[in-house]
Design a protein around this motif. Structure first.
Motif, PDB file in Angstrom:
ATOM      1  N   VAL A 304      31.857  40.914  60.330  1.00  0.00           N
ATOM      2  CA  VAL A 304      32.807  39.855  59.954  1.00  0.00           C
ATOM      3  C   VAL A 304      32.343  39.145  58.699  1.00  0.00           C
ATOM      4  O   VAL A 304      33.133  38.876  57.776  1.00  0.00           O
ATOM      5  N   ILE A 305      31.039  38.830  58.632  1.00  0.00           N
ATOM      6  CA  ILE A 305      30.504  38.126  57.456  1.00  0.00           C
ATOM      7  C   ILE A 305      30.639  38.983  56.201  1.00  0.00           C
ATOM      8  O   ILE A 305      30.998  38.492  55.136  1.00  0.00           O
ATOM      9  N   ILE A 307      32.873  41.291  55.650  1.00  0.00           N
ATOM     10  CA  ILE A 307      34.303  41.338  55.268  1.00  0.00           C
ATOM     11  C   ILE A 307      34.703  40.055  54.550  1.00  0.00           C
ATOM     12  O   ILE A 307      35.404  40.086  53.535  1.00  0.00           O
ATOM     13  N   VAL A 308      34.205  38.905  55.044  1.00  0.00           N
ATOM     14  CA  VAL A 308      34.531  37.624  54.420  1.00  0.00           C
ATOM     15  C   VAL A 308      33.938  37.527  53.015  1.00  0.00           C
ATOM     16  O   VAL A 308      34.602  37.066  52.073  1.00  0.00           O
ATOM     17  N   LEU A 309      32.692  37.982  52.868  1.00  0.00           N
ATOM     18  CA  LEU A 309      32.033  37.902  51.559  1.00  0.00           C
ATOM     19  C   LEU A 309      32.689  38.843  50.534  1.00  0.00           C
ATOM     20  O   LEU A 309      32.677  38.546  49.325  1.00  0.00           O
ATOM     21  N   GLU A 310      33.201  39.952  51.013  1.00  0.00           N
ATOM     22  CA  GLU A 310      33.868  40.874  50.086  1.00  0.00           C
ATOM     23  C   GLU A 310      35.187  40.303  49.578  1.00  0.00           C
ATOM     24  O   GLU A 310      35.626  40.560  48.483  1.00  0.00           O
TER      25      GLU A 310
END
Length: 310
Positions: A304-305, A307-310
């Motif tokens: 999840v992290i 995906i969020v950072l991308e």
């Protein structure tokens, strides 16, 4: 059912002795409900996303997470509505549906606890034959049997409760429609329905609890025979979370349905523990006490992290 009543709706009186506390309770129960949904959704995601957890034990745990999202959803949304200042009215059909699904999901989940206890019995007492005994078709058959028991149980209770005539008082002295709160509103003799409800719920809860005790008695004997302390600790750790969840689930049911005289305040407190708090605790119990689930959750959070950072 409508041919037997002149009422079109009931009024939920809510939690006794909480007048003026509605805003506080709304915030508290909203947080607990959302935490319950999120926690159990994370456990379900962790189990489905990790191939290492595709075993009978985690198959049943994933189903338990689904039940722990559905069960509080039967009563909590309506309770949050009237705590926020909305209408306390619930339609006759809505009241019947609430009672039916409450007992359907509650009894099916109780059966699932017994199935999980049997699964642990096989894993600890017959480890070499575990995958042979708990093969996929057996697991599915056990789940289907649990659903069948739940359907029969809920249909019996709902039919006996709502075949009575409801024509007078319509205020349900509870925060949702359940048998002890609805039957006193019947205009005709409800003694048979009361006996059926108490016997049905009491016998089912005691039978399921007995089956769990039998499984864990054999498990306890097997654990005591393990020579190494590390082996005993590992075997105990796989069962402790399940035992804790069972105590949280069965305790409130036995208190509510086996008490001689209904106590509205006690009933409301115990039902809140059973309906709202217990499903939330299950997600904490299984995530904090199970190393495999914790590792899978960490992997889910990393994804999840990223995906969020991308």
């Amino acid at each position: 059912m409508r041919n037997h009543t002149s009422l079109t709706e009931f009024i939920l009186r809510g939690i006794p002795q909480t007048e003026g506390l509605e805003p506080v309770l709304f915030v508290l129960f909203s947080f607990i409900y959302l935490f319950t949904l999120l926690g159990n959704l994370l456990i379900f995601t962790a189990i489905t996303s990790s191939s290492a957890l595709h075993t009978p034990m985690y198959f049943f745990l994933g189903l338990l997470s689904i039940f722990d999202m559905l069960f509080p959803s039967v009563t909590c949304p309506k309770m949050l509505l009237y705590l926020s200042g909305q209408s306390r009215a619930i339609s006759y059909e809505g009241c019947a549906a609430q009672l039916f699904f409450y007992h359907l999901l509650g009894s099916t989940e109780g059966c699932l606890y017994s199935v999980m206890a049997y699964d642990r019995f096989v894993a600890i007492c017959h480890p070499l034959r575990y995958m042979l005994i708990m093969k996929p078709e057996v697991c599915i058959a056990l789940v289907m049997a649990s659903w069948l028991v739940g359907i029969l149980h809920a249909t019996t209770l709902t039919s006996f409760t709502f075949r009575l005539t409801y024509c007078g008082p319509r205020e349900v002295d509870h925060f949702f429609c359940d048998i002890p709160a609805v039957l006193p509103l019947a205009c005709n003799d409800s003694s048979l329905a009361q006996r059926v409800g108490s016997v049905n719920v009491g016998l089912l809860a005691l039978a399921l609890l007995f089956s769990v005790c039998v499984s864990y008695t054999h498990i306890g004997i097997a654990i005591l025979r393990i020579r190494s302390a590390e082996g005993r600790q590992k075997a105990f750790s796989t069962c402790s979370a399940h035992l804790t969840a069972i105590l949280c689930a069965y305790g409130p049911v036995i208190i509510i349905y086996l008490q001689r005289a209904p106590n509205p305040l006690l009933g409301a407190v115990v039902q809140i523990l059973n309906n709202i708090v217990s499903p939330m605790l299950n997600s904490l119990i299984y995530s904090l006490r199970n190393k495999e689930v914790k590792n899978s959750l960490k992997r889910v959070f990393r994804k999840v992290i990223l995906i969020v950072l991308e």
